[in-house]
Enzyme design. Structure first.
Site, PDB file in Angstrom:
ATOM      1  N   ASP A  95       0.829  -1.200   0.000  1.00 43.87           N
ATOM      2  CA  ASP A  95       0.000   0.000   0.000  1.00 43.87           C
ATOM      3  C   ASP A  95       0.867   1.255   0.000  1.00 43.87           C
ATOM      4  O   ASP A  95       2.070   1.213   0.295  1.00 43.87           O
ATOM      5  CB  ASP A  95      -0.912  -0.005   1.222  1.00 43.87           C
ATOM      6  CG  ASP A  95      -2.221   0.744   0.995  1.00 43.87           C
ATOM      7  OD1 ASP A  95      -2.312   1.513   0.013  1.00 43.87           O
ATOM      8  OD2 ASP A  95      -3.152   0.557   1.802  1.00 43.87           O
TER       9      ASP A  95
ATOM     10  N   ASP B   6     -10.935   1.837  -2.761  1.00 38.56           N
ATOM     11  CA  ASP B   6     -11.401   1.495  -1.422  1.00 38.56           C
ATOM     12  C   ASP B   6     -12.920   1.438  -1.355  1.00 38.56           C
ATOM     13  O   ASP B   6     -13.484   1.018  -0.341  1.00 38.56           O
ATOM     14  CB  ASP B   6     -10.899   2.525  -0.403  1.00 38.56           C
ATOM     15  CG  ASP B   6      -9.421   2.349  -0.074  1.00 38.56           C
ATOM     16  OD1 ASP B   6      -8.861   1.279  -0.385  1.00 38.56           O
ATOM     17  OD2 ASP B   6      -8.825   3.286   0.492  1.00 38.56           O
TER      18      ASP B   6
END
Length: 687
Positions: free
Chosen positions: A455, A523
């Site tokens: 990430d 997301d």
């Protein structure tokens, strides 16, 4: 067969691909000029075509250069901007040599400035299995060690020229966090249009690709020229529509306006690839061409079947404990999950987003015996083990930052802006990348980790490097540092698979896909919102690279309530994952989910390895004798695509026969459930 040819009498180069041709020519002043990009032509035919020489007029812009530079009566967008020590700018090219390399499928065209010690090689590569042409360039400082450096103000990878047309339409994506890859098609304005990211990553707000058509292309037919940049840092693509009727020009590469760095004597600089493709198959044919290219020439292991993933983030947040993960693992295994990923919260003092980043060891209170017992539990249930990491970040509340505050991006006498309570580590520094590789290598080896979710949750700010003589190099060198760490890690651990992520889809690009199996593209897991996100992503990137989760209802991001089957069906359009709190799912939901996971595993070879067709309110995949259709909405008859009219197909579930000719013209009859958000998966097999 794709190849590169050269006609010495006209100094013309021809690049052929299976269905297209691309030609350039050295003009009288040795500048490389565009000649043709489109339908197939022979070298003899190309030789008769005029060169785009631009217009020498103080009132006109110019176009048609293979690498637009500054100098003379040029007023278009430059691809290369340089400044020499005496203040002179621009380039006057002199041809040095060329080489047709590989198996005759690569061209290296070498040029140099007529006075200053600047060399440049234009690189072109074609492939036998697709129509994508790869382009990049190498800059060289040809002077002796005591020569002054050359200042580089802009260095794009390539400039593409699209034939002038009455209308020029641009296709691209826009977006934001949780709303990435929203497709837009608009008429190109006259003058210059700039698409860019100034964030240090390719970004949520745009993706580094562009499509150009004359305004008449659709999903099934029409001429489309497209370009995609293989770069994961800041980028810029500039398009120019010339009022004089010249070619539509697109130039692109790494970096953004305002960045300057210096090329030292003896140094070379290779740009990322800025690839292009011409197609007469409309936007669908263009996308399938890019999918073939990504599969064959970008992905590290394209034939790997992407497993069904469970990720613990939305179930636990920061409350990551051994017992909690065990309970989730038990439920996930019962659903048929193949890979269990522990997300953020397993390390250091990471009980919130205010601390822990940089301290990459299991939290001693939550995992007193390390991660070993959890890994053993997960593997004992027949699943592989994955872990979330964010190597490029640190919190001020971490042991790493207290020991190395100079490792983050910062500038003298400027506050260090915290976003998400974190700062960016400077991966342009070799001591930082060496530290990152060592702990990642140790972590992967200790637990034989199968999968990392890499990430990167914030943009660059105060992007300085105090004490470094050429600090703005970090904008590109940081990205190269990330590439280096991932490349070393994969070489050291061949079984390791990696998922790219950057706060969702903030770094979904060809540069990262060359090093990862798949991308976390947003997301936002709301199934309704995901249809648009996935539609935009599919314009360039294949389904097997797209992570897609089934999460809870109401959705934690939007509050929208959706049927479980609908959530699964939308996620089945890519690499299926489950991210809901399955410990709270009812027995009825668990049973339905098990059946849907089984269905996905049955259609997975077609979805992940087949050709994709975007239909109205549906996505179709075809591989060999099999067709899979994932449909949504109220439509009762759905016209399919890509079939031969003389074929006959059988519905795997009902046994009904369908002639391909009727599927193409009248459509596939759909039986959709009643209620809100109906959806269905239809499987067809050719007789």
């Amino acid at each position: 067969m794709s190849q590169v040819s050269f006609d010495a009498s006209s100094r013309t180069f021809l690049l052929t691909t299976p269905a297209t041709a691309y030609a350039l020519r050295l003009a009288d002043d040795d500048s490389p000029r565009h000649v043709h990009w489109g339908e197939p032509l022979t070298l003899e035919q190309v030789r008769t075509l005029p060169t785009y020489d631009g217009v020498t007029s103080s009132f006109a812009s110019t176009g048609g250069e293979e690498l637009a530079v500054e100098g003379g009566a040029r007023f278009g967008v430059p691809s290369l901007l340089v400044r020499y020590a005496n203040g002179a700018r621009g380039v006057e090219w002199a041809y040095e040599s060329h080489e047709i390399a590989g198996n005759g499928n690569a061209l290296h065209l070498r040029l140099r400035d007529r006075h200053y010690p600047l060399g440049c090689t234009l690189h072109y590569t074609v492939h036998d299995d697709c129509d994508v042409i790869e382009r990049s360039l190498t800059l060289r400082h040809l002077g002796p060690d005591d020569e002054a450096p050359i200042e580089i103000l802009r260095c794009d990878a390539a400039a593409w020229s699209v034939p002038a047309a009455g209308g020029v339409r641009l296709s691209h994506t826009v977006g934001e966090w949780s709303g990435e890859t929203q497709l837009r098609r608009t008429e190109a304005p006259y003058a210059e249009t700039v698409f860019t990211s100034r964030r240090g990553v390719s970004g949520h707000f745009g993706n580094p690709w562009l499509m150009v058509d004359a305004g008449d292309a659709n999903e099934e037919r029409g001429a489309v020229w497209s370009m995609a940049l293989a770069w994961s840092g800041s980028w810029r693509i500039s398009a120019q529509r010339d009022h004089t009727g010249g070619p539509f020009t697109v130039t692109g590469g790494a970096g953004h306006d305002g960045l300057t760095w210096r090329l030292q004597p003896g140094e070379s600089h290779r740009t990322p690839t800025f690839a292009g493709q011409f197609s007469t198959g409309g936007f669908g044919g263009t996308s399938r061409g890019w999918h073939r290219y990504v599969t064959a020439h970008v992905l590290p292991r394209p034939d790997d079947v992407r497993p069904v993933v469970y990720n613990s983030w939305e179930a636990t947040g920061w409350d990551v404990t051994l017992e909690g993960q065990r309970k989730l693992a038990e439920r996930a295994a019962g659903l048929g999950v193949e890979l269990f990923v522990v997300d953020d919260g397993w390390f250091g003092e990471r009980t919130s987003d205010t601390a822990g980043l940089g301290d990459w060891h299991p939290n001693p209170e939550r995992f007193p015996d390390g991660l070993g017992p959890l890994v053993q539990e997960i593997r004992g249930r027949g699943m592989r083990f994955g872990l979330w990491v964010e190597p490029e970040m640190t919190n001020p509340g971490s042991d790493l930052y207290r020991a190395h505050p100079d490792w983050v991006l910062h500038m003298p006498h400027r506050r260090r802006t915290e976003l998400r309570n974190q700062l960016v580590l400077n991966f342009a520094r070799t001591d930082v990348t060496e530290w990152a590789f060592k702990w990642l290598d140790r972590l992967v080896a200790t637990y034989a980790i199968d999968y990392l979710k890499w990430d990167m949750n914030r943009a660059f700010t105060e992007a300085g490097w105090p004490g470094h003589g050429d600090a703005e190099r970090l904008w590109t060198d940081h990205t190269h540092g990330v590439y280096t760490v991932i490349d070393r890690l994969r070489a050291a651990h061949p079984r390791l698979r990696i998922e790219g992520c950057a706060g969702g889809g903030g770094r979904a690009d060809l540069g990262m896909l060359a090093r990862t199996e798949q991308m976390w593209i947003s997301d936002n897991t709301d199934a309704v919102d995901r249809t648009a996100i996935q539609h935009g992503y599919s314009q360039i990137y294949p389904a097997r690279t797209m992570s897609a989760w089934v999460t809870d209802s109401p959705n934690p991001h939007t509050g929208r309530t959706t049927p479980l089957a609908y959530r699964f069906h939308i996620a089945m359009a890519g690499a299926l994952g489950i991210g809901g709190d399955v410990s709270r799912w009812s027995e009825t939901e668990l049973a339905e989910a098990r059946a849907l996971v089984d269905l996905y595993k049955e259609i997975r070879p077609v979805v992940q390895f087949g050709e994709q067709y975007r239909l109205d309110d549906a996505v179709q995949y075809r591989a060999g004798d099999r067709v899979v259709v994932i449909a949504r909405g109220e439509r009762r008859n759905l016209r399919l695509a890509g079939l031969s009219p003389d074929e006959v197909y059988v519905d795997d579930a009902t046994g009904a026969e369908h002639h391909a000719a009727t599927l193409l013209t009248h459509g596939l009859p759909l039986v959709l459930p009643k209620g809100d958000l109906p959806s269905a998966v239809v499987r067809l097999t050719r007789c």
